[in-house]
Design a protein around this motif. Structure first.
Motif, short mmCIF file in Angstrom:
data_model
loop_
_atom_site.label_atom_id
_atom_site.label_comp_id
_atom_site.label_asym_id
_atom_site.label_seq_id
_atom_site.Cartn_x
_atom_site.Cartn_y
_atom_site.Cartn_z
N HIS A 159 0.82 -1.21 0.00
CA HIS A 159 0.00 0.00 0.00
C HIS A 159 0.85 1.27 0.00
O HIS A 159 0.35 2.35 0.31
N ASN A 160 2.12 1.12 -0.33
CA ASN A 160 3.03 2.27 -0.34
C ASN A 160 3.68 2.50 -1.70
O ASN A 160 4.82 2.92 -1.79
N LEU A 161 2.93 2.20 -2.74
CA LEU A 161 3.45 2.39 -4.10
C LEU A 161 3.14 3.82 -4.55
O LEU A 161 1.97 4.19 -4.67
N VAL A 162 4.16 4.60 -4.77
CA VAL A 162 3.98 6.02 -5.10
C VAL A 162 4.77 6.36 -6.36
O VAL A 162 5.98 6.08 -6.44
N VAL A 163 4.10 6.94 -7.34
CA VAL A 163 4.75 7.47 -8.54
C VAL A 163 4.94 8.96 -8.32
O VAL A 163 3.98 9.74 -8.31
N GLU A 164 6.18 9.36 -8.09
CA GLU A 164 6.50 10.76 -7.80
C GLU A 164 6.82 11.53 -9.08
O GLU A 164 7.38 10.98 -10.02
N THR A 207 -2.29 -0.37 -3.05
CA THR A 207 -2.71 1.02 -3.23
C THR A 207 -1.60 1.76 -3.94
O THR A 207 -0.44 1.73 -3.52
N ILE A 208 -1.96 2.43 -5.03
CA ILE A 208 -0.98 3.17 -5.84
C ILE A 208 -1.37 4.64 -5.85
O ILE A 208 -2.53 4.98 -6.11
N THR A 209 -0.43 5.50 -5.54
CA THR A 209 -0.65 6.94 -5.56
C THR A 209 0.20 7.56 -6.67
O THR A 209 1.40 7.29 -6.75
N ILE A 210 -0.42 8.37 -7.51
CA ILE A 210 0.29 9.04 -8.61
C ILE A 210 0.25 10.54 -8.34
O ILE A 210 -0.84 11.14 -8.29
N ARG A 211 1.43 11.13 -8.16
CA ARG A 211 1.52 12.56 -7.86
C ARG A 211 2.00 13.30 -9.09
O ARG A 211 3.08 13.02 -9.60
N ASP A 221 -3.79 12.65 -9.16
CA ASP A 221 -4.04 14.08 -9.17
C ASP A 221 -4.89 14.45 -10.40
O ASP A 221 -6.04 14.81 -10.28
#
Length: 418
Positions: A280-285, A302-306, A325
């Protein structure tokens, strides 16, 4: 006449498809070689049927159909091995519709079966048109040529094999002897050789036509997974008794563990997130507007795209959420189960295909979104209110079609009264 009619398809629309495929090049060109080989194998089989009576033993029939079934399996295996291809939609359009060549085992109405397979590929041909019609006209010609090939195949079957494959000869063929070469010459292929199917597709090939003599029920064998095979719809499958269905390429390990190592990497403009499990810490910075994010076979993640990104594809994922975003083009869900997305900025298009369970949380800026759905269920759009809450609206899954006095079709949504 049957053999001549099929040869006309090969020398006409199919040859046009092959020529345009060579002009496009890459995976499309290589894939087209296998398609040509599949039609060649079917022509040889039709030549045999025109000279022989129907085999009394169904096992003999499977032997004669094996060259065709082998190459169909190789065509679909090629798509699975090239999921990151620029031309993945092209490969998918062919893979979803090439089982149309299985009409030889369908009765009493094989022509509608061909149309069904043609329609199965339409989702992806529409994508090809959407992505390429403004960039390269050759891709439009490619779609037209392939659709025309299957349309002509449907007309051919309706004319020469209306109620099923016609065996015209009087002598039963010998199962130990391969079909004779076709008497009508084939056009030379655009490239020198046909690529043989890979060794790891053997299991797929052997299973594809394993129940070839089921008549009209063959349609079920050519689909990947039916609803009664899905454990999320049938919890009883998890509690002893029958084991859940595992198709080709499914995870073989216990507990749903992926059969390949997890991937989180940027390859040029594409971010690849594959085979992740309970992360749950997959982040595309620092995502950029020309970047694409591709998720494949992620489970409970969980994937977050910033940042503002071009597009996102979520393919074959389960119990996975994605937070973004803004998206320039589209977010696409394909073959997923129990997935969620939340957008804080804008997204013009959301596509949901062959997905069971999809929750879409919109923002105030994304209320003009277009949502395109196909063969999916349990879909909900959550619309924000001024107070910060959400209003949940289900996407219709059931429709009613009637015939108007003008002989056209009128389709309306059937509301669920609960």
């Amino acid at each position: 006449m049957s053999v001549l009619g099929f040869t006309d398809i090969i020398q006409g629309a199919l040859t046009q498809y092959a020529q345009v495929s060579q002009q496009i090049g890459g995976d499309v060109a290589q894939h087209s070689q296998q398609v040509l080989q599949a039609f060649k194998a079917q022509l040889q089989f039709l030549e045999l049927a025109s000279q022989s009576s129907k085999p009394a033993n169904p096992n003999d029939l499977m032997i004669f159909l094996k060259p065709t079934s082998d190459i169909i399996a190789a065509i679909q295996d090629f798509r699975e091995k090239h999921r990151t291809s620029t031309f993945f939609n092209h490969l998918s359009a062919i893979s979803e519709s090439i089982p149309a060549l299985g009409w030889v085992a369908v009765s009493p109405a094989p022509a509608p079966y061909v149309k069904e397979m043609n329609d199965a590929g339409q989702f992806y041909t529409n994508r090809v048109l959407k992505d390429w019609k403004e960039k390269d006209k050759r891709h439009v010609d490619w779609v037209k040529a392939w659709v025309q090939t299957l349309t002509e195949l449907q007309a051919f079957v309706k004319q020469h094999h209306t109620t099923g494959l016609v065996w015209s000869g009087k002598t039963a063929p010998s199962a130990g002897v391969p079909p004779p070469p076709p008497s009508c010459p084939l056009p030379p292929p655009p490239m020198d050789n046909f690529g043989p199917p890979g060794p790891d597709s053997a299991d797929v090939r052997s299973a594809l036509f394993a129940e070839i003599n089921q008549g009209a029920n063959i349609t079920s064998n050519l689909k990947k997974v039916t609803s009664d095979m899905q454990t999320h719809k049938n919890p009883g499958l998890k509690q002893g008794g029958a084991a859940p269905y595992r198709g080709p390429g499914s995870n073989a390990g216990s507990g749903g563990q992926p059969d390949k190592p997890p991937v989180f990497a940027q390859d040029g403009k594409k971010w690849r997130i594959e085979y992740q499990t309970r992360n749950h810490n997959l982040v595309v910075e620092n995502a950029e507007m020309n970047n694409v994010v591709y998720l494949y076979k992620c489970t409970e993640c969980t994937i977050t795209i910033r940042g503002k990104i071009n597009s996102v594809v979520i393919d074959a994922c389960k119990k996975t959420a994605i937070i973004m975003d803004s998206v320039v083009a589209a977010v696409e869900f394909i073959n997923c189960q129990s997935v969620q997305m939340q957008i804080f900025g804008k997204v013009p298009t959301i596509s949901i295909d062959k997905t069971d369970g999809c929750q879409v949380y919109l923002s105030q800026d994304s209320l003009d979104v277009e949502v395109v759905t196909s063969k999916s269920s349990e879909m909900n759009i959550l619309i924000p209110t001024s107070g910060g809450d959400y209003i949940e609206q289900p996407i219709p899954e059931q429709f009613k079609t009637t015939i108007t006095p003008n002989k056209t079709l009128k389709t309306i949504v059937v509301e669920n009264k609960g």
